[in-house]
Every structure is written in C-alpha cells, then in structure tokens.
Design a protein around this motif. Sequence first.
Motif, PDB file in Angstrom:
ATOM      1  N   THR B  42       0.868  -1.176   0.000  1.00  0.00           N
ATOM      2  CA  THR B  42       0.000   0.000   0.000  1.00  0.00           C
ATOM      3  C   THR B  42       0.905   1.225   0.000  1.00  0.00           C
ATOM      4  OG1 THR B  42      -1.675  -1.177   1.272  1.00  0.00           O
ATOM      5  CG2 THR B  42      -1.855   1.222   1.204  1.00  0.00           C
ATOM      6  N   VAL B  43       0.653   2.103  -0.962  1.00  0.00           N
ATOM      7  CA  VAL B  43       1.410   3.347  -0.998  1.00  0.00           C
ATOM      8  C   VAL B  43       0.515   4.466  -0.496  1.00  0.00           C
ATOM      9  CG1 VAL B  43       2.677   4.997  -2.428  1.00  0.00           C
ATOM     10  CG2 VAL B  43       2.869   2.547  -2.898  1.00  0.00           C
ATOM     11  N   VAL B  44       1.020   5.173   0.501  1.00  0.00           N
ATOM     12  CA  VAL B  44       0.277   6.273   1.101  1.00  0.00           C
ATOM     13  C   VAL B  44       0.965   7.574   0.724  1.00  0.00           C
ATOM     14  CG1 VAL B  44      -0.667   7.212   3.252  1.00  0.00           C
ATOM     15  CG2 VAL B  44      -0.240   4.755   3.050  1.00  0.00           C
ATOM     16  N   SER B  45       0.192   8.563   0.366  1.00  0.00           N
ATOM     17  CA  SER B  45       0.797   9.852   0.046  1.00  0.00           C
ATOM     18  C   SER B  45      -0.088  10.970   0.559  1.00  0.00           C
ATOM     19  CB  SER B  45       1.007   9.985  -1.459  1.00  0.00           C
ATOM     20  OG  SER B  45      -0.236  10.105  -2.113  1.00  0.00           O
ATOM     21  N   GLY B  46       0.444  12.183   0.450  1.00  0.00           N
ATOM     22  CA  GLY B  46      -0.315  13.363   0.864  1.00  0.00           C
ATOM     23  C   GLY B  46      -0.645  14.193  -0.360  1.00  0.00           C
ATOM     24  N   ILE B  47      -0.358  15.475  -0.275  1.00  0.00           N
ATOM     25  CA  ILE B  47      -0.681  16.370  -1.384  1.00  0.00           C
ATOM     26  C   ILE B  47       0.616  16.941  -1.938  1.00  0.00           C
ATOM     27  CG2 ILE B  47      -1.925  18.491  -2.019  1.00  0.00           C
ATOM     28  CD1 ILE B  47      -3.847  16.276  -1.226  1.00  0.00           C
ATOM     29  N   GLY B  48       0.608  17.287  -3.199  1.00  0.00           N
ATOM     30  CA  GLY B  48       1.798  17.813  -3.851  1.00  0.00           C
ATOM     31  C   GLY B  48       2.078  16.968  -5.072  1.00  0.00           C
ATOM     32  N   GLN B  49       3.129  17.318  -5.784  1.00  0.00           N
ATOM     33  CA  GLN B  49       3.456  16.502  -6.959  1.00  0.00           C
ATOM     34  C   GLN B  49       3.840  15.090  -6.534  1.00  0.00           C
ATOM     35  OE1 GLN B  49       2.452  17.411  -9.603  1.00  0.00           O
ATOM     36  NE2 GLN B  49       2.706  19.594  -9.939  1.00  0.00           N
ATOM     37  N   HIS B  66      -2.302  16.801   2.856  1.00  0.00           N
ATOM     38  CA  HIS B  66      -0.966  17.376   2.899  1.00  0.00           C
ATOM     39  C   HIS B  66      -0.349  17.200   4.286  1.00  0.00           C
ATOM     40  CE1 HIS B  66       2.221  19.710   1.255  1.00  0.00           C
ATOM     41  NE2 HIS B  66       2.091  20.712   2.112  1.00  0.00           N
ATOM     42  N   GLY B  67       0.786  16.554   4.335  1.00  0.00           N
ATOM     43  CA  GLY B  67       1.497  16.370   5.595  1.00  0.00           C
ATOM     44  C   GLY B  67       1.040  15.192   6.426  1.00  0.00           C
ATOM     45  N   ARG B  68      -0.059  14.551   6.053  1.00  0.00           N
ATOM     46  CA  ARG B  68      -0.638  13.521   6.932  1.00  0.00           C
ATOM     47  C   ARG B  68      -0.353  12.098   6.465  1.00  0.00           C
ATOM     48  NH1 ARG B  68      -0.179  17.618   9.786  1.00  0.00           N
ATOM     49  NH2 ARG B  68      -1.579  19.299   9.213  1.00  0.00           N
ATOM     50  N   THR B  69       0.623  11.966   5.624  1.00  0.00           N
ATOM     51  CA  THR B  69       0.973  10.651   5.077  1.00  0.00           C
ATOM     52  C   THR B  69       1.324   9.647   6.178  1.00  0.00           C
ATOM     53  OG1 THR B  69       1.945  11.947   3.319  1.00  0.00           O
ATOM     54  CG2 THR B  69       2.412   9.600   3.303  1.00  0.00           C
ATOM     55  N   LEU B  70       2.175  10.079   7.103  1.00  0.00           N
ATOM     56  CA  LEU B  70       2.689   9.114   8.078  1.00  0.00           C
ATOM     57  C   LEU B  70       1.635   8.617   9.075  1.00  0.00           C
ATOM     58  CD1 LEU B  70       6.308  10.471   8.558  1.00  0.00           C
ATOM     59  CD2 LEU B  70       5.613   8.329   7.459  1.00  0.00           C
ATOM     60  N   PRO B  71       0.757   9.471   9.591  1.00  0.00           N
ATOM     61  CA  PRO B  71      -0.297   8.912  10.462  1.00  0.00           C
ATOM     62  C   PRO B  71      -1.170   7.877   9.747  1.00  0.00           C
ATOM     63  CG  PRO B  71      -0.189  11.281  10.744  1.00  0.00           C
ATOM     64  CD  PRO B  71       0.751  10.946   9.618  1.00  0.00           C
ATOM     65  N   VAL B  72      -1.528   8.141   8.512  1.00  0.00           N
ATOM     66  CA  VAL B  72      -2.352   7.174   7.775  1.00  0.00           C
ATOM     67  C   VAL B  72      -1.562   5.871   7.585  1.00  0.00           C
ATOM     68  CG1 VAL B  72      -3.511   6.656   5.591  1.00  0.00           C
ATOM     69  CG2 VAL B  72      -3.732   8.941   6.606  1.00  0.00           C
ATOM     70  N   ALA B  73      -0.306   6.026   7.181  1.00  0.00           N
ATOM     71  CA  ALA B  73       0.541   4.843   6.975  1.00  0.00           C
ATOM     72  C   ALA B  73       0.673   4.057   8.277  1.00  0.00           C
ATOM     73  CB  ALA B  73       1.917   5.274   6.470  1.00  0.00           C
ATOM     74  N   THR B  74       0.794   4.766   9.394  1.00  0.00           N
ATOM     75  CA  THR B  74       0.913   4.117  10.704  1.00  0.00           C
ATOM     76  C   THR B  74      -0.357   3.328  11.022  1.00  0.00           C
ATOM     77  OG1 THR B  74       2.374   5.878  11.463  1.00  0.00           O
ATOM     78  CG2 THR B  74       1.337   4.550  13.171  1.00  0.00           C
ATOM     79  N   GLY B  75      -1.515   3.939  10.759  1.00  0.00           N
ATOM     80  CA  GLY B  75      -2.782   3.255  11.014  1.00  0.00           C
ATOM     81  C   GLY B  75      -2.927   1.994  10.172  1.00  0.00           C
ATOM     82  N   ILE B  76      -2.520   2.082   8.925  1.00  0.00           N
ATOM     83  CA  ILE B  76      -2.614   0.910   8.031  1.00  0.00           C
ATOM     84  C   ILE B  76      -1.673  -0.194   8.510  1.00  0.00           C
ATOM     85  CG2 ILE B  76      -2.158   0.058   5.672  1.00  0.00           C
ATOM     86  CD1 ILE B  76      -3.012   2.876   4.671  1.00  0.00           C
ATOM     87  N   ARG B  77      -0.469   0.219   8.807  1.00  0.00           N
ATOM     88  CA  ARG B  77       0.552  -0.756   9.194  1.00  0.00           C
ATOM     89  C   ARG B  77       0.193  -1.436  10.533  1.00  0.00           C
ATOM     90  NH1 ARG B  77       4.699  -4.239   7.767  1.00  0.00           N
ATOM     91  NH2 ARG B  77       5.814  -4.565   9.695  1.00  0.00           N
ATOM     92  N   LEU B  78      -0.320  -0.673  11.487  1.00  0.00           N
ATOM     93  CA  LEU B  78      -0.702  -1.266  12.777  1.00  0.00           C
ATOM     94  C   LEU B  78      -1.863  -2.245  12.609  1.00  0.00           C
ATOM     95  CD1 LEU B  78      -0.475   1.752  15.272  1.00  0.00           C
ATOM     96  CD2 LEU B  78       1.066  -0.210  15.109  1.00  0.00           C
ATOM     97  N   SER B  79      -2.722  -1.949  11.648  1.00  0.00           N
ATOM     98  CA  SER B  79      -3.873  -2.830  11.436  1.00  0.00           C
ATOM     99  C   SER B  79      -3.505  -4.060  10.632  1.00  0.00           C
ATOM    100  CB  SER B  79      -4.988  -2.080  10.700  1.00  0.00           C
ATOM    101  OG  SER B  79      -5.347  -0.952  11.435  1.00  0.00           O
ATOM    102  N   ASN B  80      -2.478  -3.924   9.817  1.00  0.00           N
ATOM    103  CA  ASN B  80      -2.073  -5.056   8.993  1.00  0.00           C
ATOM    104  C   ASN B  80      -0.557  -5.043   8.840  1.00  0.00           C
ATOM    105  OD1 ASN B  80      -1.714  -7.094   7.194  1.00  0.00           O
ATOM    106  ND2 ASN B  80      -3.159  -6.322   5.659  1.00  0.00           N
ATOM    107  N   HIS B  81       0.125  -5.625   9.823  1.00  0.00           N
ATOM    108  CA  HIS B  81       1.590  -5.509   9.822  1.00  0.00           C
ATOM    109  C   HIS B  81       2.266  -6.503   8.874  1.00  0.00           C
ATOM    110  CE1 HIS B  81       0.954  -8.449  13.107  1.00  0.00           C
ATOM    111  NE2 HIS B  81       2.051  -8.999  12.613  1.00  0.00           N
ATOM    112  N   GLU B  82       1.441  -7.228   8.107  1.00  0.00           N
ATOM    113  CA  GLU B  82       2.054  -8.054   7.062  1.00  0.00           C
ATOM    114  C   GLU B  82       2.064  -7.308   5.729  1.00  0.00           C
ATOM    115  OE1 GLU B  82      -0.145 -11.678   7.311  1.00  0.00           O
ATOM    116  OE2 GLU B  82       0.917 -12.329   9.106  1.00  0.00           O
TER     117      GLU B  82
END
Lengths: 572, 283
Positions: B42-49, B66-82
């Motif tokens: 899963t690729v998570v991104s924010g805003i920008g090019q 914008h700027g919120r990539t890492l919290p979303v990525a953290t939530g995904i990863r904690l829910s599915n660490h495989e």
Amino acid sequence: MDYSIKIGGEAGQGIQTIGETLSKVFSSAGYHVFTHQDYESRIRGGHNFFQIRFSEKSVMASRDKIDIIVAFDKASIEQHERELSEYGQIIYDSSTLKQKYEKSYFLDIPFTELAVKHGKNKIMANTVAIGAVHGMLGMELDILIKIIKDTFIKKGEDIIKANIDSAIAGHDYAIKQCLKCSFATAPFTKPKMLIAGNDAIGLGAIASGCKFYAAYPMTPSTGIMLYISSKAKEYGIIVEQAEDEISAINMALGASFAGVRAMTGSSGGGFALMVEGLSLAAMTETPIVIALAQRPGPATGFPTRTEQAELQFALYTAHGEFPRVIFAPGTPEQAFYLTNKAFDIAEKYQIPVLILTDQYLADSQWTYDNFDISKIKYIDYRLRGDALKSLKEYKRHAFTNNGITPLAVLGDSKHLVVADSDEHDEEGHIIEDAETRVKMVDKRLFKKLPLIHKEIEPPLFYGHQNPEIVISGWGSTYGVMKEVVDELLSNWDIAMLHFSEIYPFPPTNKFNYLKVLKDAKITICIENNATGQFAKLMRTETGYSFNQLINKYDGRPFTIEFLMGEIDALIR
Amino acid sequence: MPSLDDYKGQDPAWCPGCGNFSILKAFKDAMVELSVEPFQLTVVSGIGQAGKFPHYIRCNTFNGLHGRTLPVATGIRLSNHEMLVIAVAGDGDCYGEGGNHLIHAMRRNINVKLFVHDNQIYGLTKGQASPTSMEGIITKNQPFGVLSEQLNPIALAVALDCSFVARGFAGDTEHLKWLIKEAINHKGFTLVDILQPCITFNKVNTFQWYRQRVYRIEAEYNPEDRIEAFKKSLEWGDRIPIGIIYKNNRPIYEEKIPVIKDIPLVRQPFDITRIEKTLKDFY
C-alpha cells in the motif's frame, strides 16, 4: 429515601475514590444511584467535589439539597454549607481543617486520628470517612467490606485489615456521636450496575468490534481512551496515543481503510484539529466514529466543566458537502447503544459518525439493571477473504444504485483498493472532469442521504400525552428534564421531547413530534449553552421556533431545583 | 513474478523532464526485483506533486492530506503488519506541514518506508520556498531571499536515532533503485530523502548543480557508527553524499504490541459474547 451526599476537598485528597466507593456500595445494595463530579483544571489543591444521589426509586440528576457533606477542606463548608437539607449533617476533621464548627449540624470526626489508631496509617482517613457515612446512614458494612477485599486482593491481608478496621472505626464513631442523624436506608435488593458516560461509550465501542482507537488525551474525552485501553489486551484492540489530534484521526482513518473498525475522540479544541480529517473521511468514504466530548470553550475555556456548545460546530465543521451523522446520548445507557449504532451506520454507509457528549455525561454514573447485549448490532459490511477473492472485478468507488460500494480489505485478494482525497473515478484515481465530479457527489451525498435519514429515530416523548407545556432538549439534559417532568406532572400537563439522534434531523413520519409542539401552549428548549444551538437547528430543519429558551452557560450542569425554578418562572 | 506491466498506472501529470519520473522508474524496478505483487503493498501519500505518485503505479493506495501521510501509513501498518506500507511525500509535505508526524514516526520506529521527493521548492503551489530551500534563495514569495536556515532532514533523522537514514538522487536511478531496495529490506522506519530537481521552479538546485556535487558514499563507510553518521549528515555544499548514511537495529513498534503478536489486527475475529463477562465489571 432520596439522599444526596457531597464529598468535597482538594484535588489529590482522594475525593473521587471515596465517591466511587460509596456509589459502588449503594449500587451493590440495589439502590438507584446518580453521581456527578465537579473538579478544577489542576492536579493538586483547589476545590473539587463528588456528589452522589441515591434512592430506591429511579434517579437521574443531581439535587441542590445535600444531606451529608463530607468536608476535607474549608471550601467544602464555605461553598456548600447553605446547600444542606433540613436534617443534613456536615462531617469533618477539626484537626486537619484546623477549625472547629459549633453549629448543631456539624459533626467533628477525627478521621486522621482514627486512621492512625485503627489503620496504622493516616492514609486510611478516607476509609474512616466512608465508614462514618455508613454509620450515619445506619448501614451495615458488609458490602463495603466485600468491596475492600476485592479492591485490595493483590495488596495483601494487612492492607485489607487496615481498611476494614478503619471503616469500622469510622462507622462506630458516627453511630455513637451522630445523635442527630435520622437517616434511614431502604432494604438491600439485587445489585445494580453502575456506569459512567465515558465508560459506556468505551464499552459500546468494544461491543461494536472497535479494534483501533487513536487519540490525544483531552478532558473530558480521555476516559473513553482509558476504558478501551484497560480492555485492549482482553479484546485485541490497539489504542494509540497519537502525537496530536490531526494524527489521531488520520491514524484511525488508515486503520479503517486497512479493514478494522476505528474510532477517535477529543473535545472542542482537539476536534478542531481533526476537521480536515473529517472531510477526508467523507471524500475517501472511510468509516469512522468520532466522540466529541464538549466542554466550555472557546480555545479552550473551562477545561474540566460542562457545556453543550459544540452542536453547531459538529454540524457544520469541515469543508465541502457530505453526509454525516450526529448522535447525542442523554444517559450512559443511550451512550452504549448509540455508540453501537454509530459504528453500524459508519460502516454501512462509509461515512463519519459523531457522538456528542459532554463533561457532565462523561463523568456521571448511573445505575441500571442490565444492558441488553442482544440489542447490539454487529454486521461486517466489508468485503474480505474469499468473498473478495471470488470477485472478477473490484472498483473501490464503483457507481451503484444506492451509492454504496463495498469496502474491500487490502491485501486479502489481488484486487486493489485505491482511495483519494481529490475527486476520483470509480477506481479511486484522481480526475478533473466535471461529469465524474457530479456523479461522485451524487453517489456520496444524494444517494446515501435518504437511506441514512431513514435510520434516524424520533425523539423520546415522555410525560402528559396531550401536553400544554413541552420541554425539549438534547444530550445530557435528559435526566434532569425527566425528573422535572415527573415533579411537575401533578400540577401541569407537561411532557418532554428528548433528542438523541440529532442529525440528519429526525423525520416526523415515525412520530410526529412537530404536532406535539404545535399543539402545546408553551414550548421550552433547554440547553447547556448560551445561544440555543439546538433551537436554531430545529428552526432550520423544520421551521418550528420554540416559545421559550432556558440556557445555562456557567459551566455547571442543570440541577433539578434550578430547572424547576426556571420553568416555573416561565409558566406561571 | 510481477512484471513492470503489472505496475503500470495512469500517465503522470508531472512536467516533462521532472525528477519524479526517475524516482517512479526506480521504484517500479525495485518492486519487480523484490518480487512484490501490487496487492501486497500500500502506498500512502499526501498532497503535492509527490502526492500523485501512487496514481502512476498500480497498487493499493491511500492518497490523503498534505502532511498527513505518516499517520495514515501508521494506522494501516498497525492494522495489517504483514502489509508492505510505503509512504511517499514531498519536502513541504513531510518536513513542513507533517514535521511533527515525522518526528514521532521515527520515535515509534513503525516499519513504514518513507521516500521524500525533495526538490527544495513548493512545486504544486508554483514556486514558494520549502523547509529544505537553501538560505538566501529568492522566490516570488521570498523576495528578500529565504531567511530561515535550510532544514537538514538527514541530521534530524540521525539525531532522532531513526532506524534507517539515506539520501538518493533522481539523477542516479540505478543507485536510487538500490537504496529503495535496501530501505524495503531494512526492518524499521526508513527515511530516504531523494534529491529531485524541480525543473520549473527551482533554478538553483538543477540536475547540473547536483551532478557537480553529489557523490556516492565510500564503500568503507560504516553507517552503523552514529557519530560518523552525524558528520556525514552535515556534508552539504560542494560535496553532497548519497547512500545509506545511518542505520541501526532498533526493534520495530509493531513487535512491541502484544495484541498483534500472533495475528494482524485486521484478521482477528470479534466475539461479541464476551461482552457479557465485561458487563459484570460494572456490578
């Protein structure tokens, strides 16, 4: 029997522990209990109190008149002496307050001295006080002793004995010395459950299969996180303390996107930070439940006190147009079931659902015979595992008749799940064209909204069936309104309408509450805010204007006597 | 085995000649060489090019704020660490708006792979300074030149004991592909800051400017020596090192959470009948 006890003292003196222990004793005795707390935004000092009302009949609000004041500081006497009921008593320890009070309703009990003598430690003073209250009420100590044994089981026999001896000392002292005590308690019956609003929301979330809770601590929402944390191990829940509220909601959205039920919670200032994430949930159609525990603001006002002033904020905050659902439970019981409904609706329609509570409800404890687990709805609406694998094609935002596209779990199949905060096509990829934009807004908003609207229940109607006077309110004013209706029913044709499912505004086809209002002579909207936010919503949604408003915005909840007085002034 | 075709996404809307193209190529090549299937990541991104990056590959995607990539990525990863969770961000996105989240993702050491497209300018908003813009650079919005000191994400990451800290260059695709693979194979949070010239708005830090300065870190350099890594992180100017600057073996966050020790959160069943027992706590 309808007694109120107020335990007052400085933060750090164990006021809450005494209050909770006594409440537990009363609920275990089968009495109906209502408690509320008042505390300052500080760790030590100041003046706090814990107020307990108990009766053999149902109680759901606090009274102004207090029967027993347990005073651990002078402020407890200075501020609350005038609240004492006709046969009320104030107990205190003159050695710690460094003052003697001579009036007949004062009883000086040497809490500390008895604690040192019988419990071998001055820390037992609180237990002495608890025992003393038992003595004054003429209650035996059996239930308390059991609670002490359960509480201190890990701390060992010595601690248990010290507590029991201290309780007995306080009990016996009060019996001998309180010659004016004329209290009598009802016989014990079947124990009741005792639960506070925040715990009920937490329990409701767990019962709904919530697996991820991310938040930044903020009073009065923190209790929800603490309760869920306490069950994290048992139920397999991740509770993440985020670096800020922006992160909290985004983490919860990530978790929800990945396939688990997720929730966040905060109060006004923290929720303000989450607002952009609220729009993100809407655009990406990611289910989320958000508890918004109100306290007086603005930024951020009276941190530990209560208010219902974020309804308009919850309604209109976030950018763009999208469906949302707002619930405002009035009791811990409603909080439990509505939290469940919040999860169900959030998942079913892939939308954000807000639970509006406030400090008063968050900390208030109520008693019940039971919560009915069979009423809990748990349907996994997501596409996962084999069901997903067998699909030929999957598009995350495919157009459907009802606007709902099943949310697939990523990684469970070769199908890809794509979400975007920008407008997107059926697959989830960025688009810029006008036609798709319109179709997507139709999908997210106009197709779902009528379905969501059908899920909303009408307000609760209670009291006279053809009322001349109707009082209305929402959220945490439920209990006090109901008790006031009970009191006034003997003289007036009065009823109440309590709204707990606030948005979308309840339809009138299930129950025509507008007719009830229109047929009444006097209609009053009662709110714990300054501007009548709910009254405005009613006008916006239905065109109906209440005749009168009663607003309280001093940071304190309504009490029965206060509300009776206000209503009385309007209807006479 | 996945092929490059499996990763073919939409046609990029980047400026012709943008440094992002080579990052995209290096990334796809790395995925194919690592045999990762599109549905496994899963690729998570924010805003920008940089935020548009996931649309130009085929995989699971969450393109958020914008700027919120890492919290979303953290939530995904904690829910599915495989799940392999990749975070893609720009310099404004990650070092500006998302600075707080970056600090705490490094502290947590969540096993998320962060790739920052660092062009030292705000491209999508047409040419304002970014946190990594060099002091003194004149832009439309900084007519007196950038007055703040240039943020050094590498030094920041080393200071925070980030598990894996590297710098890549969009003009050296082979090396970048290698770095991406190293980051993905590393266990722990990885920051790969990728120098990526903005050919439209950054007239100073051009491909040529970088080519004159960038050098691959020497083979004998030991990235596990934190003090040396600090020294290396401070190199900027005439010579700019690319490669792995720092790495350590800190335990990852997911492994410290007992709840997901055996099964990822997303696959744990829910048994409602247990609630009856919990209700008893309230009596």
